[in-house]
Design a protein around this motif. Sequence first.
Motif, PDB file in Angstrom:
ATOM      1  N   LYS A  87       0.838  -1.209   0.000  1.00  0.00           N
ATOM      2  CA  LYS A  87       0.000   0.000   0.000  1.00  0.00           C
ATOM      3  C   LYS A  87       0.867   1.250   0.000  1.00  0.00           C
ATOM      4  CE  LYS A  87      -4.368  -1.326   2.225  1.00  0.00           C
ATOM      5  NZ  LYS A  87      -5.241  -1.073   3.398  1.00  0.00           N
ATOM      6  N   HIS A  88       1.938   1.224   0.799  1.00  0.00           N
ATOM      7  CA  HIS A  88       2.787   2.410   0.887  1.00  0.00           C
ATOM      8  C   HIS A  88       3.512   2.668  -0.431  1.00  0.00           C
ATOM      9  CE1 HIS A  88       4.866   5.539   3.096  1.00  0.00           C
ATOM     10  NE2 HIS A  88       5.950   5.176   2.445  1.00  0.00           N
ATOM     11  N   LEU A  89       4.019   1.626  -1.079  1.00  0.00           N
ATOM     12  CA  LEU A  89       4.679   1.809  -2.375  1.00  0.00           C
ATOM     13  C   LEU A  89       3.697   2.322  -3.416  1.00  0.00           C
ATOM     14  CD1 LEU A  89       6.942  -1.375  -2.429  1.00  0.00           C
ATOM     15  CD2 LEU A  89       7.634   0.995  -1.994  1.00  0.00           C
ATOM     16  N   ARG A  90       2.436   1.875  -3.309  1.00  0.00           N
ATOM     17  CA  ARG A  90       1.414   2.386  -4.230  1.00  0.00           C
ATOM     18  C   ARG A  90       1.206   3.885  -4.015  1.00  0.00           C
ATOM     19  NH1 ARG A  90      -4.251   3.022  -3.603  1.00  0.00           N
ATOM     20  NH2 ARG A  90      -5.334   3.129  -5.629  1.00  0.00           N
ATOM     21  N   LEU A  91       1.193   4.334  -2.760  1.00  0.00           N
ATOM     22  CA  LEU A  91       1.048   5.764  -2.484  1.00  0.00           C
ATOM     23  C   LEU A  91       2.201   6.559  -3.098  1.00  0.00           C
ATOM     24  CD1 LEU A  91      -0.093   5.663   1.261  1.00  0.00           C
ATOM     25  CD2 LEU A  91      -1.497   6.312  -0.709  1.00  0.00           C
ATOM     26  N   ARG A  92       3.399   6.041  -3.009  1.00  0.00           N
ATOM     27  CA  ARG A  92       4.541   6.721  -3.637  1.00  0.00           C
ATOM     28  C   ARG A  92       4.320   6.883  -5.138  1.00  0.00           C
ATOM     29  NH1 ARG A  92      10.188   4.201  -1.231  1.00  0.00           N
ATOM     30  NH2 ARG A  92       9.809   4.650   0.986  1.00  0.00           N
ATOM     31  N   ARG A  93       3.869   5.787  -5.779  1.00  0.00           N
ATOM     32  CA  ARG A  93       3.656   5.850  -7.230  1.00  0.00           C
ATOM     33  C   ARG A  93       2.564   6.848  -7.577  1.00  0.00           C
ATOM     34  NH1 ARG A  93       4.145   0.204  -6.605  1.00  0.00           N
ATOM     35  NH2 ARG A  93       1.880  -0.054  -6.756  1.00  0.00           N
ATOM     36  N   ILE A  94       1.487   6.863  -6.793  1.00  0.00           N
ATOM     37  CA  ILE A  94       0.385   7.799  -7.057  1.00  0.00           C
ATOM     38  C   ILE A  94       0.885   9.233  -6.992  1.00  0.00           C
ATOM     39  CG2 ILE A  94      -1.764   8.735  -6.106  1.00  0.00           C
ATOM     40  CD1 ILE A  94      -2.498   5.862  -5.296  1.00  0.00           C
ATOM     41  N   LEU A  95       1.674   9.553  -5.973  1.00  0.00           N
ATOM     42  CA  LEU A  95       2.154  10.930  -5.818  1.00  0.00           C
ATOM     43  C   LEU A  95       3.166  11.288  -6.903  1.00  0.00           C
ATOM     44  CD1 LEU A  95       2.446  11.336  -1.945  1.00  0.00           C
ATOM     45  CD2 LEU A  95       0.553  11.925  -3.462  1.00  0.00           C
ATOM     46  N   ARG A  96       3.991  10.332  -7.315  1.00  0.00           N
ATOM     47  CA  ARG A  96       4.900  10.620  -8.435  1.00  0.00           C
ATOM     48  C   ARG A  96       4.112  10.897  -9.710  1.00  0.00           C
ATOM     49  NH1 ARG A  96       8.409   6.526  -6.277  1.00  0.00           N
ATOM     50  NH2 ARG A  96       7.360   4.985  -7.611  1.00  0.00           N
ATOM     51  N   ASP A  97       3.037  10.130  -9.909  1.00  0.00           N
ATOM     52  CA  ASP A  97       2.273  10.253 -11.153  1.00  0.00           C
ATOM     53  C   ASP A  97       1.364  11.481 -11.162  1.00  0.00           C
ATOM     54  OD1 ASP A  97       3.476   7.937 -11.978  1.00  0.00           O
ATOM     55  OD2 ASP A  97       1.754   6.641 -11.512  1.00  0.00           O
ATOM     56  N   THR A  98       0.820  11.857 -10.014  1.00  0.00           N
ATOM     57  CA  THR A  98      -0.157  12.943  -9.981  1.00  0.00           C
ATOM     58  C   THR A  98       0.423  14.255  -9.479  1.00  0.00           C
ATOM     59  OG1 THR A  98      -0.894  12.335  -7.746  1.00  0.00           O
ATOM     60  CG2 THR A  98      -2.052  11.312  -9.594  1.00  0.00           C
ATOM     61  N   GLY A  99       1.672  14.241  -9.026  1.00  0.00           N
ATOM     62  CA  GLY A  99       2.310  15.475  -8.584  1.00  0.00           C
ATOM     63  C   GLY A  99       2.759  15.391  -7.147  1.00  0.00           C
ATOM     64  N   VAL A 100       4.076  15.481  -6.924  1.00  0.00           N
ATOM     65  CA  VAL A 100       4.614  15.439  -5.568  1.00  0.00           C
ATOM     66  C   VAL A 100       4.181  16.710  -4.840  1.00  0.00           C
ATOM     67  CG1 VAL A 100       6.727  15.405  -4.181  1.00  0.00           C
ATOM     68  CG2 VAL A 100       6.574  14.030  -6.277  1.00  0.00           C
ATOM     69  N   PRO A 101       3.619  16.587  -3.644  1.00  0.00           N
ATOM     70  CA  PRO A 101       3.123  17.780  -2.937  1.00  0.00           C
ATOM     71  C   PRO A 101       4.250  18.668  -2.435  1.00  0.00           C
ATOM     72  CG  PRO A 101       2.942  15.860  -1.543  1.00  0.00           C
ATOM     73  CD  PRO A 101       3.355  15.353  -2.883  1.00  0.00           C
ATOM     74  N   ASP A 102       3.891  19.901  -2.091  1.00  0.00           N
ATOM     75  CA  ASP A 102       4.837  20.835  -1.484  1.00  0.00           C
ATOM     76  C   ASP A 102       5.086  20.517  -0.021  1.00  0.00           C
ATOM     77  OD1 ASP A 102       5.166  22.801  -3.716  1.00  0.00           O
ATOM     78  OD2 ASP A 102       3.002  22.968  -3.445  1.00  0.00           O
ATOM     79  N   VAL A 103       4.068  20.003   0.658  1.00  0.00           N
ATOM     80  CA  VAL A 103       4.156  19.812   2.106  1.00  0.00           C
ATOM     81  C   VAL A 103       3.215  18.692   2.518  1.00  0.00           C
ATOM     82  CG1 VAL A 103       2.395  21.586   2.533  1.00  0.00           C
ATOM     83  CG2 VAL A 103       3.995  20.986   4.364  1.00  0.00           C
ATOM     84  N   PHE A 104       3.613  17.982   3.573  1.00  0.00           N
ATOM     85  CA  PHE A 104       2.788  16.932   4.151  1.00  0.00           C
ATOM     86  C   PHE A 104       2.372  17.338   5.565  1.00  0.00           C
ATOM     87  CE2 PHE A 104       5.232  14.748   0.942  1.00  0.00           C
ATOM     88  CZ  PHE A 104       4.392  13.762   0.447  1.00  0.00           C
ATOM     89  N   ILE A 105       1.121  16.995   5.918  1.00  0.00           N
ATOM     90  CA  ILE A 105       0.608  17.157   7.280  1.00  0.00           C
ATOM     91  C   ILE A 105       0.292  15.768   7.816  1.00  0.00           C
ATOM     92  CG2 ILE A 105      -1.314  18.016   8.680  1.00  0.00           C
ATOM     93  CD1 ILE A 105      -1.544  20.372   6.769  1.00  0.00           C
TER      94      ILE A 105
END
Length: 380
Positions: free
Chosen positions: A93-111
Amino acid sequence: MSEYPRPLSVVIGVNGIGMGHSVRQSVIAQYLRDRGHLVRIVTNGSARVEYFRDLGFPAWDGWMPTLLARGDRLHAGDAVRANVWQAPAGAAKHLRLRRILRDTGVPDVFITDYEPNTPRLAYHFGKPLISVDQQSKYRHLDLPPVGRYARTADEQRLRYFAPRVDRSFICSFVPLKADDQKLEFIAPVVPDVVRSARVSTEPLATAYFSRYFDHGPEESVRALAEVFRKHVPDRALRIYAQASETRGLRQYADDRIEICTFDREAFIADMARSEVVFSNAGFNLISEAFVLGKPVHLIPLPTYDQHWCAKVVHEAELGTASPHITPGAVLDFLSRSRELHNNVVRHRDQHLLADPRERIASCLETLPATSQRPLAPSAR
């Protein structure tokens, strides 16, 4: 729209156990969206994912490992045994989240709010990590034990979830201080529907009791209904519980005692018109009751967090607390309801009226700008 030079992309990680974290972060998420920022959610559990999607946010499921305390501490062997079979799927699940964020745009900041997914994503992508929660006080403040409960397990859990953060906003319904300049105590994040609720005082008491593993609402509901039936003829009682619990609790209802399936809007409306509130000692419910000016009688569930909240409320004379529902404790609380109400209103007006969302948003908007490609449409 925000005055920030461009919309920020923010990913908020939310602990999906219970509703308190989700309510708090949904308020922050909607506020950031109203300022023109792009907000996505990582939580755990399909129900919480759907909750945020229904509010219009892209949301994904992450893994929440089981970290239960034994003797007020987390033990490595317990953690391994509890998670060994879930770990491969959790890592996937965590690796999938990484791929999603790479594909849709790495955020500026995480909360992050008391969960481990967004900290690891922030570290992986080299982005700032901000915590917004109420539990971090147990990590940063040397708070004493409460009875047989100590903060040790909460501190361990927080250090595992987020080994380091760039800044921490800590919600508190009582004033707290810390020397660390990276910490900032803020008033509880409370939904507008609570702050704008029509408040009155009727001969009504509202109650809500929840389940924590094998500690359910049955004992408290039975005992509270019996006290009202025998000793409190001049007030009605409306008890809320989750849908899975209400069928077994309806036997305690009568003409003045109603057992209701939990509905958030109805519950807030009843709290707003009640004289008093009975509940376990969850942080969000206490905060909302105080914003409405209502004193609380608390029966803490078996966690340090709930016992600390109950102790602080009792000592500040904003309500009362007891290990179980008893006639003496309930009648004492009701006899002091006017005095406690006045205490709560004074405390609210002094400490709880500020809206912390502006402070959180301003902090995010002053982070150093980073380059980022535009967000692509997100697949659900």
